[in-house]
Motif scaffolding. Sequence first.
Motif, PDB file in Angstrom:
ATOM      1  N   MET A   1      13.801 -11.545  13.407  1.00 20.74           N
ATOM      2  CA  MET A   1      13.097 -10.967  12.263  1.00 20.74           C
ATOM      3  C   MET A   1      11.886 -10.481  12.874  1.00 20.74           C
TER       4      MET A   1
ATOM      5  N   SER B   1       0.481  -8.442   9.953  1.00 20.18           N
ATOM      6  CA  SER B   1       1.296  -9.347   8.677  1.00 20.18           C
ATOM      7  C   SER B   1       2.357 -10.173   8.963  1.00 20.18           C
TER       8      SER B   1
ATOM      9  N   PRO C   1       0.355  -7.519   3.492  1.00 23.83           N
ATOM     10  CA  PRO C   1       0.975  -6.308   4.110  1.00 23.83           C
ATOM     11  C   PRO C   1      -0.008  -5.089   3.248  1.00 23.83           C
ATOM     12  N   GLY C   2      -0.493  -5.403   2.083  1.00 21.96           N
ATOM     13  CA  GLY C   2      -1.516  -4.492   1.587  1.00 21.96           C
ATOM     14  C   GLY C   2      -2.615  -4.091   2.175  1.00 21.96           C
ATOM     15  N   TYR C   3      -2.878  -4.664   3.350  1.00 26.14           N
ATOM     16  CA  TYR C   3      -4.049  -4.519   4.013  1.00 26.14           C
ATOM     17  C   TYR C   3      -3.934  -3.709   5.228  1.00 26.14           C
ATOM     18  N   LYS C   4      -2.759  -3.161   5.354  1.00 25.85           N
ATOM     19  CA  LYS C   4      -2.415  -2.435   6.735  1.00 25.85           C
ATOM     20  C   LYS C   4      -3.448  -1.592   7.237  1.00 25.85           C
ATOM     21  N   THR C   5      -3.543  -0.463   6.048  1.00 25.35           N
ATOM     22  CA  THR C   5      -4.529   0.533   6.228  1.00 25.35           C
ATOM     23  C   THR C   5      -6.059   0.113   6.847  1.00 25.35           C
TER      24      THR C   5
ATOM     25  N   GLU D   1      -1.375  -3.062  13.044  1.00 24.60           N
ATOM     26  CA  GLU D   1      -0.900  -2.768  11.626  1.00 24.60           C
ATOM     27  C   GLU D   1       0.283  -3.627  11.185  1.00 24.60           C
ATOM     28  N   GLU D   2       1.348  -3.690  12.104  1.00 21.21           N
ATOM     29  CA  GLU D   2       2.588  -4.580  11.580  1.00 21.21           C
ATOM     30  C   GLU D   2       2.388  -5.930  11.985  1.00 21.21           C
TER      31      GLU D   2
ATOM     32  N   SER E   1       5.793   3.325  14.797  1.00 14.79           N
ATOM     33  CA  SER E   1       4.419   3.937  14.368  1.00 14.79           C
ATOM     34  C   SER E   1       3.396   4.060  15.349  1.00 14.79           C
TER      35      SER E   1
ATOM     36  N   ALA F   1      11.909  -6.437  12.446  1.00 14.89           N
ATOM     37  CA  ALA F   1      10.912  -6.137  11.346  1.00 14.89           C
ATOM     38  C   ALA F   1       9.294  -5.871  11.606  1.00 14.89           C
ATOM     39  N   TYR F   2       8.958  -6.372  12.715  1.00 15.21           N
ATOM     40  CA  TYR F   2       7.626  -6.283  13.138  1.00 15.21           C
ATOM     41  C   TYR F   2       7.528  -5.382  14.516  1.00 15.21           C
TER      42      TYR F   2
ATOM     43  N   PRO G   1       9.131  -1.637  14.371  1.00 16.45           N
ATOM     44  CA  PRO G   1       8.316  -0.622  13.475  1.00 16.45           C
ATOM     45  C   PRO G   1       6.734  -0.605  14.111  1.00 16.45           C
TER      46      PRO G   1
ATOM     47  N   GLU H   1       0.803  -1.018  -0.148  1.00 17.99           N
ATOM     48  CA  GLU H   1       0.050   0.137   0.152  1.00 17.99           C
ATOM     49  C   GLU H   1       0.752   1.287  -0.163  1.00 17.99           C
TER      50      GLU H   1
ATOM     51  N   LYS I   1       2.561   4.393   3.460  1.00 16.67           N
ATOM     52  CA  LYS I   1       2.871   3.933   4.901  1.00 16.67           C
ATOM     53  C   LYS I   1       4.175   4.243   5.420  1.00 16.67           C
ATOM     54  N   GLU I   2       4.184   4.055   6.676  1.00 18.00           N
ATOM     55  CA  GLU I   2       5.316   4.547   7.330  1.00 18.00           C
ATOM     56  C   GLU I   2       6.389   3.737   7.280  1.00 18.00           C
TER      57      GLU I   2
ATOM     58  N   ALA J   1       2.513 -14.334   5.144  1.00 21.38           N
ATOM     59  CA  ALA J   1       2.049 -13.468   5.986  1.00 21.38           C
ATOM     60  C   ALA J   1       0.429 -13.579   6.265  1.00 21.38           C
TER      61      ALA J   1
END
Lengths: 408, 299
Positions: B6, B259, B271-275, B255-256, B18, B10-11, B14, A205, A208-209, B267
Amino acid sequence: MKNRRFHPTAMTAMALPLIVALANPAAAEIRIGSLSALTGPAADLVKQVFGAEQAAIDEINQAGGILGQQVRLIPADTACNAQVGVDAANKLINIEQVAAIIGGTCSGETIPAASNVAGPAGVLMVSPVSTSPEITNLNDRGVLFRVVPSDNFQGVYMARLLLSKDIKKVALTYVNNDYGVGLAEAFRAAFVAGGGQIAGDSVHEDKKESYRAELATLASGGAETLVLFAIGDSSGLTIMRQSLEAGLFQRFAVADGMKVSALLEGIGTENLEGRIIGSVPTAAVGPQSDRFKDLYGKTDKFTFGYTFTAQGYDAAMITALAIEKAGSTDRRAILNAVRDVTNAPGEVVGPGDWAKAVSLIKAGKDINYSGAAGDHEFDGNGDVGGVFSEWTVKGGELVVSPPVAAGN
Amino acid sequence: MDQALMFVNAYLIPGLVSGSIYALGAIGLTLLFGVLRFTHFAHGDVMTAGAYLALAGVGLFGLHPIMALPLAMAGTSLLCLGINHFFYAPLMKRPSLVLTISSFGVALMIRAAIQLIYGVESQYYVRGIQKSREVFGTFRIVDRHIWIGCSAVALMLALHLLLTRTRLGKAMRAVSDSPDLARLTGISTTTVIRYTWVIGGSLAAVAGVFLGWDGYVHANMGWDQLLPISAAAILGGLGRPYGAMVGGLVIGMAEELSSYPWLGGDALLSPGYKTGVAFAIMVAMLIWRPNGLFGEKVR
């Protein structure tokens, strides 16, 4: 960068002639709209393209204008967004009453603007930037032309480029819009068909941050090259930065949307040395592109050589020629004239040839516009064949290799 | 990379970063709702204004982004006081919907002004990349994430002390609970409103600077964060600053972590669905617990 940050006085100075122009409606003028993503994620690139369009219009005005009248280019901002783009196209067509439109820019705005607004109204659109494969078979009632090749070609070019460098295993991520998805589909098919393996394939998307989660998943496939189809002053910048910081990928294979100064300056060319395998639709080298360079190599209206500026110039010239050929601002007549002025046969005219083109049209001769970015022979879908270059960062500089023809 | 490492690198980190940014933005939104009883839709753009003020400090004086924070906070507070004085204060007696709609207008004005002054290109505080450093020999973290995390905790602690230990904090809570009763006891609501703008604006500025520091500075950056920030404020219960802190962290982490490959392999959620995760949480809360996790009664 510093000189770009603070220029309120310059902005005011630039706005003044605009205000004067608005307050002073000229008696007779030809109005052409520019549907451009002047704000939003592609603003860096589109600002330059718009500068090139304006340069073409200025040149035409100096050479006598269209049908003897001065031309005004009216911008409408789309913010690289479908809804805003439709509103902007509506405004250009119904309020500003433009004769034709140069644009749109982002594929995601061009597609709905052409199919929902310009198509039903029968208004010509010539896009200098939209590369999505979706546009080829779009139901646009024949109004949409573009002077950039479809990403079907760029995806295939990228796949062949990687395979030719013996890169057989990649991870793929692309931004979730018409541009990213179209490019990824073309690339995926060609790369797998050519014997490549895609280890990790995910859409992301925009805006995003953090993309660290996506990157971790992509890197777990074991690929050293990340194919990244995004825009370089938006998600593309963030993804590349976070990937470099975490040391996840060795190389990045990127397309035209990443060849922007925000990316190169933001991350720093020293960090990208030898890491970029880029593709970009480019201008065919020939007498017309040389002529364009003579005319605009040192211009201050746009950065010469910036991605899609030659296409922006050509889109404006083709739009103007179609109106001249139509002999009036009748929208249907303009649409019918596009192929007459750009496709062979006919006497070849190019950049800087406005006065010559006008006299040829007046004499009833057939002309064939061959532009700064290529011959622009439109096929039945309003598409053109493409010429691509490889680009990379070497010795702290952006290096673009000689172009290779592909498609059509 | 080891699976646990990881997960943290990575999760989790972040998500915390955020989450901190969302929390700082959401606190302002929720404080303003508590005192003024309307949702301030220009809050995302107030964040953007803070980020650009800091950019001016970084660009003009070569400051480190952290050192530019006071400048951004002061400038944004002034901006908020100005907005309040010229736009919201005259409308205060009107239905709150009028204020909400006018905040949309203010948002557009701030964004357009920024685009006019600074242009539309993405910009950044620090050129180049920052390689991550090893912590405790195993975890890898970028310096700025340590700064962001620590500063966010310090600011939240300061807010906690302000709300519980000072007369102003008590007055703010009193106005938030019942504006009329607070006025009867002699609390000046005008003063409380002004301080609320200063606090909300300052925290938004910090959120904006952090957002720009971790990514890039762009005229739409704050507006794009409005959804997760509103979700955080609603999750914690509108008008509840502590709720907003927790809400921000929960939204950021959700959000993180959504995924992360919890079930092994792919996942859990693309991750495209975070929003979408922030949005889903917000809708679910509005349906089942409209007062938020920490809200008490339906207003």
